[in-house]
Write a protein that holds these residues in place. Structure first.
Motif: not given
Lengths: 177, 304
Positions: B132-137, B117-127
């Motif tokens: 990450s949002a999906r993984e969190a949910v 989750i953190a990696a997806g948000f820190s990559s700052r890519s829309i995908f």
């Protein structure tokens, strides 16, 4: 160190991950590229994986005659693939712009913009030829490493062959750098 | 558990020396099972190893600043957490352990998905952010069932020691709990039908989209280690109590293999569900399992 380099060369040859990009293709070659991953041709035997992100890929597979709109995208995606990388131009379009030659909407052929390693001619090429082209590109990638390509290779039009035969053919024919 | 046995468990068995080859083996089994289900031959046996070495030899993306540092950090954290989780598994008889190691195991099992989750948000890519949002949910949905199932087994025995749980005789409650855990594993391991965070056709590779080279190799490894840890947890829960250490190790490996085969077959046979269907599935259908398990655990304790 030498042993590590040999292992790396061996592993690079056996694990080509692809990123597929369409530069204005009619979708014929795209279908054939996907067909080469289906049960009949099964390119995964050679370790091929179709990746969603160019960052993960080793081999960039480009179809289509390179329209004006696609040029910047191709350059961007080529830059996004981290080295060592190779480019496979699938179909006659990226090689010669095919029947669209002299069209004012085109900016082809592909090797005017990025260095191409393997051309797989055909309209569309057979999936066997695509698998052979990928195997060839993996071979080039393994031998060349991070150096820039010198000249491209043309894959001959192949008769029906299995993925393993393609790999054997690619390994048998010598890679020139 | 003294320092020597702890280090031996972390580094040799079931830790790194066993877990890394096992991780590659399970990744191969996953791909091979999917290939066989689709009527293909599939990748060669050493494929995950080739992939790993090749990725190690690729160029590193240049990263700068705190964001770049964090992006370098997440895969390493995920690998060490997953390796630690494998090292905690009570595979061998009388392998030691400490009061509360179940809680540590659950935390370490959860850490890789936090890192994703953190990696997806820190990559700052829309995908990456969508992934990450999906993984969190997804993580919020399946963890309720996953944790309740494990806690109910632990509560019925009044202990948080893994070794005590591994030695339990088979009971209806344990079967219920294991089924609930098995239902959660595809979501935990990002397999079909719950492979939402890394859905290639929709959001490229989700949180991994900006990772390349050695960092991606670490993510692949952490995914493999998660396989070993998650299937190993189920395997230790259902394994019969054996005193011979080599037999216990063999049974552990065989059971893990069977679970990997089961999950891969299910993954090959199903298609990806939508995020709302998935969340509804976990909150509505499987919560019943978990509530049943907790109720029976409490019942067992009061009866005892």
């Amino acid at each position: 160190m030498k042993l590590w380099n040999r292992l790396m060369c061996y592993c690079r040859r056996r694990s080509p991950w692809l990123f597929h990009m369409n530069s204005g293709s009619c979708n014929g070659c795209d279908i054939e590229l996907v067909a080469s991953l289906t049960p009949r041709y099964d390119a995964e035997q050679l370790g091929v994986r179709l990746e969603g992100s160019p960052r993960h890929a080793d081999i960039l597979c480009i179809t289509g005659p390179v329209t004006h709109n696609a040029v910047e995208a191709i350059k961007t995606v080529y830059g996004q693939v981290y080295g060592p990388k190779a480019v496979v131009a699938i179909g006659s379009c990226p090689a010669t712009t095919n029947v669209f030659i002299d069209s004012r909407t085109l900016d082809g052929p592909l090797n005017r913009h990025i260095p191409v390693d393997v051309f797989v001619p055909g309209c569309p090429p057979r999936p066997d030829a695509i698998v052979l082209g990928i195997a060839k590109a993996a071979e080039i990638l393994a031998v060349r490493g991070n150096k820039l390509p010198v000249e491209s290779v043309m894959v001959p039009v192949v008769e029906s062959a299995s993925a393993c035969e393609c790999a054997a053919k690619a390994a048998a024919s010598e890679v020139q750098l | 558990m003294n320092l020597t046995t702890a280090l031996a468990r972390l580094l040799i068995f079931p830790g790194l020396l066993f877990a890394v080859p096992a991780a590659w083996f399970f990744l191969w089994v996953e791909r091979k099972a999917v290939a066989l289900m689709q009527g293909r031959i599939g990748p060669p046996f050493m494929q995950p190893f080739y992939d790993f070495i090749k990725l190690l030899g690729k160029q590193m993306p240049p990263r700068s600043g705190v964001g770049g540092l964090l992006m370098r950090l997440w895969p390493l954290l995920a690998v060490s957490a997953a390796a630690g989780a494998v090292g905690l598994l009570p595979v061998l008889p009388a392998s030691g352990g400490f009061q509360g190691d179940l809680i540590l195991l659950l935390a370490l099992l959860e850490l890789p998905s936090m890192c994703i989750i953190a990696a997806g948000f820190s990559s700052r890519s829309i995908f990456g952010e969508i992934g990450s949002a999906r993984e969190a949910v997804l993580s919020v949905s399946y963890n309720v069932v996953f944790l309740l199932a494990i806690i109910s087994i632990a509560a019925s025995q009044h202990t948080f020691r893994l070794e005590a749980l591994a030695q339990l005789p088979v009971s209806p409650l344990q079967i219920l709990g294991v089924i609930a855990i098995l239902v959660c594993l595809p979501a935990k391991l990002h397999l079909n039908p719950f492979s939402l965070p890394n859905a290639e056709q929709e959001i490229y590779s989700g949180p991994m989209v900006e990772y390349a080279g050695p960092e991606l190799a670490m993510w692949e490894l952490s995914h493999g280690l998660e396989w070993v840890a998650a299937t190993g947890l189920v395997a230790t829960l259902i394994a019969p109590h054996l005193t011979l250490w080599w037999l216990a190790a063999l049974v552990f490996v065989a059971l893990s293999f069977a679970i990997v085969l089961l999950l891969s077959t299910v993954a090959a046979a199903t298609a990806r569900l939508q995020i709302d269907t998935t969340v509804r599935f976990y909150w509505q259908c499987t919560l019943i399992f978990a509530v049943l398990a907790v109720a029976s655990a409490l019942f067992m304790r009061y009866r005892a």
